[in-house]
Design an enzyme around this catalytic site. Structure first.
Site, PDB file in Angstrom:
ATOM      1  N   ARG A  24       0.814  -1.245   0.000  1.00 17.43           N
ATOM      2  CA  ARG A  24       0.000   0.000   0.000  1.00 17.43           C
ATOM      3  C   ARG A  24       0.835   1.278   0.000  1.00 17.43           C
ATOM      4  NH1 ARG A  24      -3.320  -2.680   3.862  1.00 17.43           N
ATOM      5  NH2 ARG A  24      -4.999  -3.743   2.765  1.00 17.43           N
ATOM      6  N   GLU A  41       9.822  18.199 -24.518  1.00 20.72           N
ATOM      7  CA  GLU A  41       8.966  18.605 -23.394  1.00 20.72           C
ATOM      8  C   GLU A  41       9.249  20.064 -23.019  1.00 20.72           C
ATOM      9  OE1 GLU A  41       6.511  16.804 -22.414  1.00 20.72           O
ATOM     10  OE2 GLU A  41       7.054  14.720 -22.851  1.00 20.72           O
ATOM     11  N   LYS A  63       6.158  23.628 -15.321  1.00 22.69           N
ATOM     12  CA  LYS A  63       5.401  22.418 -14.969  1.00 22.69           C
ATOM     13  C   LYS A  63       4.934  22.489 -13.513  1.00 22.69           C
ATOM     14  CE  LYS A  63       4.633  17.715 -14.852  1.00 22.69           C
ATOM     15  NZ  LYS A  63       4.725  16.416 -15.403  1.00 22.69           N
ATOM     16  N   GLU A 112      -5.447  16.979 -12.523  1.00 22.19           N
ATOM     17  CA  GLU A 112      -5.785  17.164 -13.937  1.00 22.19           C
ATOM     18  C   GLU A 112      -7.284  17.239 -14.195  1.00 22.19           C
ATOM     19  OE1 GLU A 112      -3.045  15.345 -16.874  1.00 22.19           O
ATOM     20  OE2 GLU A 112      -4.874  14.775 -17.926  1.00 22.19           O
ATOM     21  N   ARG A 137      -4.155  21.406 -15.806  1.00 25.31           N
ATOM     22  CA  ARG A 137      -3.015  20.498 -16.030  1.00 25.31           C
ATOM     23  C   ARG A 137      -3.060  19.862 -17.422  1.00 25.31           C
ATOM     24  NH1 ARG A 137      -0.106  16.319 -11.822  1.00 25.31           N
ATOM     25  NH2 ARG A 137       1.351  15.453 -13.340  1.00 25.31           N
ATOM     26  N   ASN A 192      -0.683  18.228 -21.787  1.00 21.65           N
ATOM     27  CA  ASN A 192      -0.901  17.146 -22.752  1.00 21.65           C
ATOM     28  C   ASN A 192      -0.727  17.617 -24.188  1.00 21.65           C
ATOM     29  OD1 ASN A 192      -1.497  15.279 -20.737  1.00 21.65           O
ATOM     30  ND2 ASN A 192      -3.598  16.013 -20.610  1.00 21.65           N
ATOM     31  N   HIS A 198       0.674  15.397 -26.941  1.00 14.26           N
ATOM     32  CA  HIS A 198       0.683  14.026 -26.436  1.00 14.26           C
ATOM     33  C   HIS A 198      -0.460  13.157 -26.953  1.00 14.26           C
ATOM     34  CE1 HIS A 198       3.860  15.532 -23.951  1.00 14.26           C
ATOM     35  NE2 HIS A 198       4.033  14.364 -23.373  1.00 14.26           N
ATOM     36  N   HIS A 205       1.404  10.123 -28.167  1.00  5.22           N
ATOM     37  CA  HIS A 205       1.213   8.815 -27.537  1.00  5.22           C
ATOM     38  C   HIS A 205       0.672   7.795 -28.533  1.00  5.22           C
ATOM     39  CE1 HIS A 205       1.057  10.130 -23.023  1.00  5.22           C
ATOM     40  NE2 HIS A 205       2.266   9.776 -23.397  1.00  5.22           N
ATOM     41  N   HIS A 220       9.941   8.595 -26.685  1.00  5.77           N
ATOM     42  CA  HIS A 220       8.804   9.440 -26.287  1.00  5.77           C
ATOM     43  C   HIS A 220       8.972  10.880 -26.783  1.00  5.77           C
ATOM     44  CE1 HIS A 220       5.490  10.948 -23.930  1.00  5.77           C
ATOM     45  NE2 HIS A 220       6.291  11.823 -23.347  1.00  5.77           N
TER      46      HIS A 220
HETATM   47  N1  GLY Z   1       3.344  14.853 -18.321  1.00  3.15           N
HETATM   48  C1  GLY Z   1       2.128  15.541 -18.180  1.00  3.15           C
HETATM   49  C2  GLY Z   1       1.706  15.739 -16.768  1.00  3.15           C
HETATM   50  O1  GLY Z   1       2.450  15.444 -15.867  1.00  3.15           O
HETATM   51  O2  GLY Z   1       0.614  16.178 -16.528  1.00  3.15           O
END
Ligand code: GLY
Length: 353
Positions: A116, A180, A218, A228, A232, A236, A239, A243, A258
């Site tokens: 946990r 990034e 960030k 998010e 946030r 993306n 992405h 992705h 990536h």
């Molecule tokens: N890599 C995107 C985020 O951390 O929200």
């Protein structure tokens, strides 16, 4: 040296030997077991620095996994949980992630589920992990072609950022992190983007204050929206397409890093922004120029492009069966949750042909 709190993690920037890591280990974990989680690259190039220069890690167990995104799987997690169990780790022992984005994402996931949740710290060694993966508490692994499909929010106690580790990286890895950094500037800081677009990352060393600027963008975004639910999603940008490209190619002989996949994603999603008149043609051309001068973009065919929507349907931002993108409404200004028709996505994907 500088430090600040990002959500529940203390982020410490500076030379690892001068950050007080040894003292902290001695004060809090002297009697505890420690495990250092590495991949085959960081085992060779970064672990010796840690073992030789940080007191308190001499007897740490080492768990090594093969490098490469194709190993970010549940099967490998399971084998790490088995090793932790064999070594009789408890939740109050310490799990240390030493590596790039994959090691931080996956190590965070493994440590957060073991009994946990055990104590964890990150020592990111790649540019991508320093400015992105180590900040904000997203952990995860892939499921087949679906990137970071399984994961939890979980926060390391400490994140130690020492840019000297960047000297251990091949140029290809620096360029991955650059994608990034461009993304952060594009969604949030026009002046920073102007500095980055005029820089030749292939032939120069990235200034420390730009790395700090990028991770602070960030940091500020995730602090304002940790789970998010809104802002946030800015992060993306690039992405949804990135992705999907990475996922289609994963496990093929042409798999893609990536950062390079995100660079393709930035180009396509900037094109969508242009097609929807959110970017001027000059702004789009600036973005196209900065991507093409740094990244060796691949050319794809119609058959490849037709496979992308299937993966995009699993995009974590998707709602109401509609494609939702983070787009740009100008350089330095991201816009979340823009619903885009499939036909516009297809038109924009033509830049990849
Ligand atoms: N890599 C995107 C985020 O951390 O929200």
């Amino acid at each position: 040296m500088s430090s600040f709190f990002n959500l529940q993690s203390e982020v410490i920037i500076g030379n690892l030997t001068q950050t007080g890591l040894s003292n902290w280990l001695n004060n809090h974990y002297a009697e505890c077991k420690k495990v250092i989680f590495v991949d085959s690259n960081t085992m060779e190039y970064c672990l010796p620095l840690l073992i030789n220069f940080i007191d308190g890690l001499e007897n740490a167990e080492i768990i090594e996994i093969p490098s490469g995104e194709e190993n970010k799987t549940m099967e490998i997690c399971f084998s790490v949980w088995e090793s932790l169990t064999e070594y009789e780790f408890t939740r109050s022992d310490l799990f240390i992630c030493l590596g790039g984005g994959m090691i931080c994402d996956m190590g965070g996931f493994i440590s957060s589920l073991y009994k946990r949740g055990m104590n964890c710290i990150y020592i990111p060694t790649s540019l991508l992990a320093m400015v992105d993966a180590s900040i904000g508490g997203k952990t995860g692994i892939d499921m087949g072609p679906y990137k970071n499909h399984l994961g939890v929010f979980s926060f390391p106690k400490k994140v130690y950022i020492d840019i000297d580790f960047l000297n251990t990286l091949p140029q290809r890895e620096i360029i991955n992190g650059w994608a990034e950094m461009l993304k952060h500037a594009l969604v949030a800081d026009a002046d920073h983007y102007t500095a980055l677009e005029n820089f030749d990352v292939k032939d120069s060393i990235i200034p420390l204050d730009w790395v700090e600027k990028s991770l602070m963008i960030k940091h500020e975004i995730v602090e304002s929206d940790p789970k998010e639910s809104g802002r946030r999603k800015l992060l993306n940008f690039g992405h949804t397409i990135g992705h999907a490209i990475e996922g289609v190619l994963l496990n093929s002989e042409h798999s893609m890093d990536h950062g390079l996949a995100v660079a393709h994603g930035i180009l396509v999603e900037a094109k969508i922004s242009r097609l929807l008149n959110r970017l001027t043609s000059e702004e789009f051309e600036r973005i196209e120029k900065s991507i093409t001068k740094t990244f060796e973009l691949r050319k794809f065919d119609e058959d490849f492009i037709s496979k992308l929507p299937l993966l995009m349907r699993q995009d974590k931002k998707r709602k109401d069966n509609k494609f939702r993108f983070t787009l740009l409404s100008g350089i330095g200004s991201g816009e979340i949750d823009v619903v885009v028709d499939e036909s516009v996505v297809f038109d924009a994907l033509q830049v990849l042909l």
